[in-house]
Design a protein around this motif. Structure first.
Motif, mmCIF file in Angstrom:
data_model
loop_
_atom_site.group_PDB
_atom_site.id
_atom_site.type_symbol
_atom_site.label_atom_id
_atom_site.label_comp_id
_atom_site.label_asym_id
_atom_site.label_seq_id
_atom_site.Cartn_x
_atom_site.Cartn_y
_atom_site.Cartn_z
ATOM 1 N N GLN A 21 0.208 5.422 -72.652
ATOM 2 C CA GLN A 21 0.766 5.651 -71.322
ATOM 3 C C GLN A 21 1.682 6.866 -71.288
ATOM 4 O O GLN A 21 1.778 7.561 -70.277
ATOM 5 C CB GLN A 21 1.527 4.407 -70.851
ATOM 6 N N SER A 22 2.343 7.153 -72.387
ATOM 7 C CA SER A 22 3.263 8.297 -72.424
ATOM 8 C C SER A 22 2.560 9.604 -72.784
ATOM 9 O O SER A 22 3.185 10.674 -72.705
ATOM 10 C CB SER A 22 4.380 8.033 -73.443
ATOM 11 N N GLY A 32 -6.393 3.744 -68.904
ATOM 12 C CA GLY A 32 -6.113 3.925 -70.319
ATOM 13 C C GLY A 32 -5.408 2.707 -70.904
ATOM 14 O O GLY A 32 -4.993 1.795 -70.172
ATOM 15 N N PRO A 33 -5.255 2.638 -72.216
ATOM 16 C CA PRO A 33 -4.624 1.480 -72.859
ATOM 17 C C PRO A 33 -3.210 1.235 -72.340
ATOM 18 O O PRO A 33 -2.372 2.126 -72.300
ATOM 19 C CB PRO A 33 -4.608 1.876 -74.338
ATOM 20 N N ARG A 34 -2.955 -0.020 -71.961
ATOM 21 C CA ARG A 34 -1.661 -0.434 -71.423
ATOM 22 C C ARG A 34 -1.480 -1.908 -71.724
ATOM 23 O O ARG A 34 -2.458 -2.607 -72.028
ATOM 24 C CB ARG A 34 -1.597 -0.168 -69.921
ATOM 25 N N TYR A 65 -7.819 -2.045 -71.338
ATOM 26 C CA TYR A 65 -8.407 -0.707 -71.457
ATOM 27 C C TYR A 65 -9.813 -0.779 -70.881
ATOM 28 O O TYR A 65 -10.657 -1.523 -71.387
ATOM 29 C CB TYR A 65 -8.438 -0.288 -72.928
ATOM 30 N N GLU A 66 -10.057 -0.003 -69.812
ATOM 31 C CA GLU A 66 -11.307 -0.126 -69.063
ATOM 32 C C GLU A 66 -11.522 -1.611 -68.769
ATOM 33 O O GLU A 66 -10.694 -2.248 -68.121
ATOM 34 C CB GLU A 66 -12.462 0.534 -69.825
ATOM 35 N N ASP A 67 -12.619 -2.205 -69.251
ATOM 36 C CA ASP A 67 -12.845 -3.631 -68.969
ATOM 37 C C ASP A 67 -12.483 -4.530 -70.154
ATOM 38 O O ASP A 67 -12.827 -5.709 -70.184
ATOM 39 C CB ASP A 67 -14.308 -3.864 -68.591
ATOM 40 N N LYS A 68 -11.766 -3.989 -71.136
ATOM 41 C CA LYS A 68 -11.377 -4.779 -72.305
ATOM 42 C C LYS A 68 -10.052 -5.490 -72.078
ATOM 43 O O LYS A 68 -9.156 -4.964 -71.409
ATOM 44 C CB LYS A 68 -11.249 -3.884 -73.547
#
Length: 395
Positions: A21-22, A32-34, A65-68
């Motif tokens: 995120q940063s 993106g991954p969060r 992350y996306e659909d994960k």
């Protein structure tokens, strides 16, 4: 016993929630991954880890992350918990020991554990970065790989005076991109990269093709060691879909053994004679047999073995020259140290995973290696790691 300080080449880092995120462009932050926090249930049966959100489950921090949806688990952040408390269950950052994700706290935990330096594999990206390979948006995946490596070099390892050794990931879906990433990171001192034990398990070309040549050559040219952790093929050995987790845990070395057979007969180790490989968390007791078997096959079955003239020397030649094993508790392997190779194995602490010997790694080393000559103990606990990675530590 006055044992030398450990240099461990297999540990793990739980990435802080802000790594991507940063670093990602604003347009990608929503996909993106969060991290979010919610309840869920999970289990590990038949070599397969499964999970689902559930109001009746444990509170857990989840990566999106996306659909994960990927949960943080106590198995991956077991440091500080008793063996009885280490279960297949969710965990939050607040419940983890700070050393799981904070570099300053990690160094303090290393000091508690007679450890001078360590190299950590990723968690959310998985052991060779396959999470990003599986994603749909490869432009975003490329940015995620680079963001992870930037965080690894510039934040996780920076300020540790070399004690935290950088280990990067690459774009597995594109060998040319992967080669470029090797060179990019080598320019800032990185000498280790993650790779899959068995790429076809990830629907990638095998190492018996030329697909990987740009990546392999980049690794040799830069002195970058290819590190393959158990599970880096996203398929752990098991015997059936209903086998208890203990079966898979007993057989974890299986993929490493299969992978080594692949490499020994691939021809790459002859073509790239300074390329180095390392097998992490696979233990070492199986190595003498697979070398003996490979040499026998090379000698007796060359008419139909399919390796042609790609392997001009007995396969064990390439192992002793270019491959390293890794162990944390393997009495049988040490009993056969001459055949395993005194120059070919490294000790590991596996912090903060459930198999870790932290904070008793020194006591474990004394039990396993205390009867060995001092020069051999030194090689196993740090000397071989220094040689393998070209580290700037006293030999």
């Amino acid at each position: 016993m006055d044992l030398p300080k450990i240099i461990s080449i297999d540990d793990h880092v739980i990435e802080p929630a802000d790594v991507w995120q940063s670093r990602l462009p604003a347009k990608y932050r929503d996909v993106g991954p969060r991290v979010i926090q919610e309840r869920g249930k999970m289990q590990f049966v038949g070599g397969v880890f499964s999970y689902e959100p559930s109001d009746e489950g444990e509170l857990c921090d989840w990566w999106l992350y996306e659909d994960k949806r990927v949960p943080q688990t106590r198995l991956s952040a077991a440091a500080g918990f008793s063996r009885e408390e280490v279960k297949v269950t969710g965990i939050t950052y607040e419940e983890m020991r700070d050393g799981c994700y904070d570099p300053v706290a990690r160094l303090a935990d290393m000091d508690m554990n007679h450890t001078e330096a360590q190299m950590s594999f990723p968690s959310f990206p998985r052991f060779c970065g396959q999470t990003f390979m599986e994603a749909e948006d490869k432009e975003l995946s490329d940015l995620c790989v680079k963001a992870y490596n930037d965080w690894m070099v510039e934040e996780w390892c920076a300020g540790s005076d070399g004690r935290l050794i950088p280990l990067t990931i690459v774009q597995l879906w594109d060998a040319e991109l992967a080669a470029a990433e090797i060179h990019r990171n080598a320019e800032r001192g990185v000498r280790a990269v993650c790779f899959s034990e068995i790429p076809p398990y990830l629907n990638l070309p095998s190492i018996h093709t030329d697909y990987w040549e740009p990546f392999f050559r980049a690794c040799e040219e830069t002195g970058t060691v290819i590190n393959m952790h158990i599970g880096s093929s996203s398929k752990m050995p098991s015997t059936s879909t209903d086998a208890p987790a203990a079966v898979g845990s007993t057989l974890t070395f299986g993929n490493a053994m299969s992978s080594m057979a692949d490499w020994l007969f691939s021809g790459w180790l002859d073509r790239l004679p300074t390329l180095k490989l390392a097998y992490s968390e696979g233990q070492i007791g199986w190595i003498p047999y697979i070398l003996e078997r490979a040499d026998n096959v090379w000698e007796e079955n060359r008419a139909w073995g399919g390796f042609g003239d790609k392997v001009p020397e007995p396969p064990s030649t390439y192992y002793y020259r270019q491959i390293y094993g890794c162990f944390f508790d393997d009495v049988y392997g040490l009993d056969n140290l001459e055949k395993v190779g005194v120059n070919n194995i490294c000790f590991e602490t596996d912090y903060p995973h459930s198999d870790s010997t932290w904070p008793h790694s020194k006591e474990t080393a004394e039990k396993l290696m205390g009867h060995l000559p001092e020069d051999v103990i030194y090689k196993l606990m740090r000397g071989n790691a220094i040689e393998m990675l070209g580290l700037d530590f006293d030999k």
